[in-house]
Design a protein around this motif. Sequence first.
Motif, PDB file in Angstrom:
ATOM      1  N   THR A  38       4.353  -4.198 101.753  1.00 23.25           N
ATOM      2  CA  THR A  38       3.770  -5.348 102.465  1.00 23.25           C
ATOM      3  C   THR A  38       2.340  -5.558 102.008  1.00 23.25           C
ATOM      4  O   THR A  38       1.577  -4.593 101.860  1.00 23.25           O
ATOM      5  CB  THR A  38       3.784  -5.130 103.992  1.00 23.25           C
ATOM      6  OG1 THR A  38       5.143  -5.049 104.448  1.00 23.25           O
ATOM      7  CG2 THR A  38       3.084  -6.275 104.720  1.00 23.25           C
ATOM      8  N   ILE A  39       2.001  -6.813 101.771  1.00 22.30           N
ATOM      9  CA  ILE A  39       0.611  -7.197 101.514  1.00 22.30           C
ATOM     10  C   ILE A  39       0.158  -8.068 102.676  1.00 22.30           C
ATOM     11  O   ILE A  39       0.804  -9.073 102.994  1.00 22.30           O
ATOM     12  CB  ILE A  39       0.465  -7.947 100.177  1.00 22.30           C
ATOM     13  CG1 ILE A  39       0.622  -6.971  99.006  1.00 22.30           C
ATOM     14  CG2 ILE A  39      -0.883  -8.661 100.099  1.00 22.30           C
ATOM     15  CD1 ILE A  39       0.520  -7.608  97.639  1.00 22.30           C
ATOM     16  N   VAL A  40      -0.916  -7.658 103.328  1.00 20.13           N
ATOM     17  CA  VAL A  40      -1.497  -8.450 104.408  1.00 20.13           C
ATOM     18  C   VAL A  40      -2.725  -9.166 103.856  1.00 20.13           C
ATOM     19  O   VAL A  40      -3.696  -8.517 103.438  1.00 20.13           O
ATOM     20  CB  VAL A  40      -1.881  -7.566 105.611  1.00 20.13           C
ATOM     21  CG1 VAL A  40      -2.587  -8.404 106.683  1.00 20.13           C
ATOM     22  CG2 VAL A  40      -0.645  -6.901 106.200  1.00 20.13           C
ATOM     23  N   LEU A  80      -8.120  -0.342 109.323  1.00 20.53           N
ATOM     24  CA  LEU A  80      -8.427   0.901 108.615  1.00 20.53           C
ATOM     25  C   LEU A  80      -7.310   1.940 108.620  1.00 20.53           C
ATOM     26  O   LEU A  80      -6.923   2.426 107.544  1.00 20.53           O
ATOM     27  CB  LEU A  80      -9.716   1.514 109.177  1.00 20.53           C
ATOM     28  CG  LEU A  80     -10.999   0.730 108.884  1.00 20.53           C
ATOM     29  CD1 LEU A  80     -12.184   1.380 109.585  1.00 20.53           C
ATOM     30  CD2 LEU A  80     -11.251   0.678 107.386  1.00 20.53           C
ATOM     31  N   PRO A  81      -6.758   2.318 109.781  1.00 22.42           N
ATOM     32  CA  PRO A  81      -5.743   3.388 109.746  1.00 22.42           C
ATOM     33  C   PRO A  81      -4.509   3.020 108.942  1.00 22.42           C
ATOM     34  O   PRO A  81      -3.896   3.881 108.304  1.00 22.42           O
ATOM     35  CB  PRO A  81      -5.399   3.596 111.233  1.00 22.42           C
ATOM     36  CG  PRO A  81      -5.860   2.362 111.924  1.00 22.42           C
ATOM     37  CD  PRO A  81      -7.040   1.873 111.157  1.00 22.42           C
ATOM     38  N   HIS A  82      -4.171   1.756 108.908  1.00 24.33           N
ATOM     39  CA  HIS A  82      -2.960   1.314 108.205  1.00 24.33           C
ATOM     40  C   HIS A  82      -3.193   1.186 106.701  1.00 24.33           C
ATOM     41  O   HIS A  82      -2.281   1.410 105.906  1.00 24.33           O
ATOM     42  CB  HIS A  82      -2.469  -0.004 108.805  1.00 24.33           C
ATOM     43  CG  HIS A  82      -2.370   0.039 110.303  1.00 24.33           C
ATOM     44  ND1 HIS A  82      -1.501   0.873 110.961  1.00 24.33           N
ATOM     45  CD2 HIS A  82      -3.074  -0.618 111.262  1.00 24.33           C
ATOM     46  CE1 HIS A  82      -1.650   0.723 112.266  1.00 24.33           C
ATOM     47  NE2 HIS A  82      -2.608  -0.183 112.468  1.00 24.33           N
ATOM     48  N   VAL A  83      -4.435   0.844 106.340  1.00 30.50           N
ATOM     49  CA  VAL A  83      -4.782   0.842 104.919  1.00 30.50           C
ATOM     50  C   VAL A  83      -4.796   2.281 104.400  1.00 30.50           C
ATOM     51  O   VAL A  83      -4.285   2.578 103.317  1.00 30.50           O
ATOM     52  CB  VAL A  83      -6.163   0.162 104.699  1.00 30.50           C
ATOM     53  CG1 VAL A  83      -6.617   0.342 103.249  1.00 30.50           C
ATOM     54  CG2 VAL A  83      -6.082  -1.314 105.050  1.00 30.50           C
ATOM     55  N   GLU A  84      -5.371   3.189 105.190  1.00 30.46           N
ATOM     56  CA  GLU A  84      -5.447   4.598 104.775  1.00 30.46           C
ATOM     57  C   GLU A  84      -4.068   5.239 104.684  1.00 30.46           C
ATOM     58  O   GLU A  84      -3.811   6.046 103.789  1.00 30.46           O
ATOM     59  CB  GLU A  84      -6.323   5.373 105.768  1.00 30.46           C
ATOM     60  CG  GLU A  84      -7.799   5.054 105.639  1.00 30.46           C
ATOM     61  CD  GLU A  84      -8.646   5.932 106.547  1.00 30.46           C
ATOM     62  OE1 GLU A  84      -8.121   6.411 107.571  1.00 30.46           O
ATOM     63  OE2 GLU A  84      -9.828   6.140 106.226  1.00 30.46           O
ATOM     64  N   SER A  85      -3.182   4.884 105.612  1.00 32.83           N
ATOM     65  CA  SER A  85      -1.838   5.484 105.603  1.00 32.83           C
ATOM     66  C   SER A  85      -0.944   4.879 104.529  1.00 32.83           C
ATOM     67  O   SER A  85       0.120   5.425 104.225  1.00 32.83           O
ATOM     68  CB  SER A  85      -1.179   5.313 106.972  1.00 32.83           C
ATOM     69  OG  SER A  85      -0.848   3.942 107.206  1.00 32.83           O
ATOM     70  N   GLY A  86      -1.366   3.745 103.973  1.00 31.13           N
ATOM     71  CA  GLY A  86      -0.559   3.085 102.951  1.00 31.13           C
ATOM     72  C   GLY A  86       0.538   2.210 103.532  1.00 31.13           C
ATOM     73  O   GLY A  86       1.440   1.780 102.807  1.00 31.13           O
ATOM     74  N   LEU A  87       0.469   1.928 104.837  1.00 36.20           N
ATOM     75  CA  LEU A  87       1.497   1.081 105.448  1.00 36.20           C
ATOM     76  C   LEU A  87       1.514  -0.287 104.788  1.00 36.20           C
ATOM     77  O   LEU A  87       2.579  -0.857 104.543  1.00 36.20           O
ATOM     78  CB  LEU A  87       1.233   0.938 106.955  1.00 36.20           C
ATOM     79  CG  LEU A  87       2.174  -0.014 107.705  1.00 36.20           C
ATOM     80  CD1 LEU A  87       3.611   0.483 107.626  1.00 36.20           C
ATOM     81  CD2 LEU A  87       1.731  -0.189 109.155  1.00 36.20           C
ATOM     82  N   PHE A  88       0.343  -0.837 104.498  1.00 39.32           N
ATOM     83  CA  PHE A  88       0.292  -2.110 103.781  1.00 39.32           C
ATOM     84  C   PHE A  88      -0.939  -2.139 102.884  1.00 39.32           C
ATOM     85  O   PHE A  88      -1.876  -1.348 103.046  1.00 39.32           O
ATOM     86  CB  PHE A  88       0.310  -3.310 104.733  1.00 39.32           C
ATOM     87  CG  PHE A  88      -0.761  -3.330 105.784  1.00 39.32           C
ATOM     88  CD1 PHE A  88      -2.102  -3.522 105.462  1.00 39.32           C
ATOM     89  CD2 PHE A  88      -0.426  -3.156 107.123  1.00 39.32           C
ATOM     90  CE1 PHE A  88      -3.077  -3.555 106.429  1.00 39.32           C
ATOM     91  CE2 PHE A  88      -1.402  -3.184 108.113  1.00 39.32           C
ATOM     92  CZ  PHE A  88      -2.731  -3.383 107.765  1.00 39.32           C
ATOM     93  N   THR A  89      -0.902  -3.040 101.937  1.00 38.69           N
ATOM     94  CA  THR A  89      -2.053  -3.307 101.075  1.00 38.69           C
ATOM     95  C   THR A  89      -2.845  -4.447 101.694  1.00 38.69           C
ATOM     96  O   THR A  89      -2.274  -5.485 102.041  1.00 38.69           O
ATOM     97  CB  THR A  89      -1.599  -3.686  99.660  1.00 38.69           C
ATOM     98  OG1 THR A  89      -0.869  -2.593  99.095  1.00 38.69           O
ATOM     99  CG2 THR A  89      -2.792  -4.004  98.774  1.00 38.69           C
TER     100      THR A  89
END
Length: 435
Positions: free
Chosen positions: A109-111, A128-137
């Motif tokens: 996913t790209i946000v 921040l937490p989702h960028v760090e976890s790699g959930l989305f770009t």
Amino acid sequence: MASAALHLNAQHTPLAERLRPRTLGEVIGQPQLLGEGMALRLAFESGQPHSCILWGPPGVGKTTIARLMADAFDAQFITISAVLGGVKDIREAVDQAQAARDGLEQRRTIVFVDEVHRFNKSQQDAFLPHVESGLFTFIGATTENPSFEVNSALLSRAAVYVLQPLGEEDLHQLVVRAQDIGAVPAVEAAAAERLIAYADGDARRLLNTLETLSVAARRERLSEVGDAWLMRVLGERMRRYDKGGEQFYDTISALHKSVRGSDPDAALYWLVRMLDGGADPRYMARRFIRMASEDIGLADPRALRLALDAAEVFERLGSPEGELALAECVVYLAVAPKSNAVYNAFNETKAFVKKDGTRPVPMHLRNAPTQLMKDLDYGKGYRYAHNEAGGFAAGESYLPEGMPEPGFYRPVERGLEIRIAARLRELRDLNRSRS
């Protein structure tokens, strides 16, 4: 029927959307990022998306690049407008990204956050937490300097790519593409040049203007957009100008540096650019007063008076008549001899006082309005300069006791300060002879 419906839909789709590039090769402009071996092209070719900030003026391809990145990586593309959105939209994007990651296709996913600078710190922190976890770009688009508008935590996790306004040749290609799909009639060469200048590096502005002209031309059954007709439809050519953002401060910086650099033509150019773009002339007048104090100073004290007069003239006459006084002022400031000696002396003195202790006022310099103060020797030994030879009390000290001569003020060898420097040398010689 299906073909007719498709044609109708195409007609109602905005021209900017119809001409939006579908592949990286179709993108116009930004060779510093998308050319062979350049940073953003290498990112596309790597097969690994990464979070980034796309910084540039309107209409230069920020949204297009973000969409193409999603296509290149076969990623789910989620758009959030920071103008209209909030934390709720971020939560929904997180839910969609988790569903895409955990689903059968396991898609990335790209946000994409448009106008990311409009989000406050807490909203930006939510990514921040989702960028760090790699959930989305994360891809943010901004017209403002991200150093000031994007919080440091998010900025440290994203590459910053700077997009430039499109050049004349780039915009000409857009006109040709619009003609190739039959969206606009033929455009006279002079009219095309005027349109491109009017767009001022903004592809969206150019395409929206072409679309408006196309409708008007069809209404008047014109086969070609001529320059005279274009001027009648568009009216006075307007310039894109951001009165509160990065471009504003860049332009006033260019104006100030042109005055400091003694280039009247450049100073006039930047002044007119700002006035033409809607800058408040009163703001310009205040800046001229500052320039006269900071960059000219005592090399030509008349500059400050002229700047004050220009501000007063504008208040009396308003626009456009009062703008001529501003033009006269900026030319005078540009050609005047320059000195920042007072500016430097003031800053050095402030720095010295800030770090120095509170030194007592010497007794001979103190005021003695009461008998008690006189009995305590306030003012004792003070020499009244007007009663001394030449109106100067040679050898007298006016600094706190024990404080060495700091030499804060160092006049330059330009303009009136040449004479000021000579006078200071003469006074110092008298002081030395008396001591």
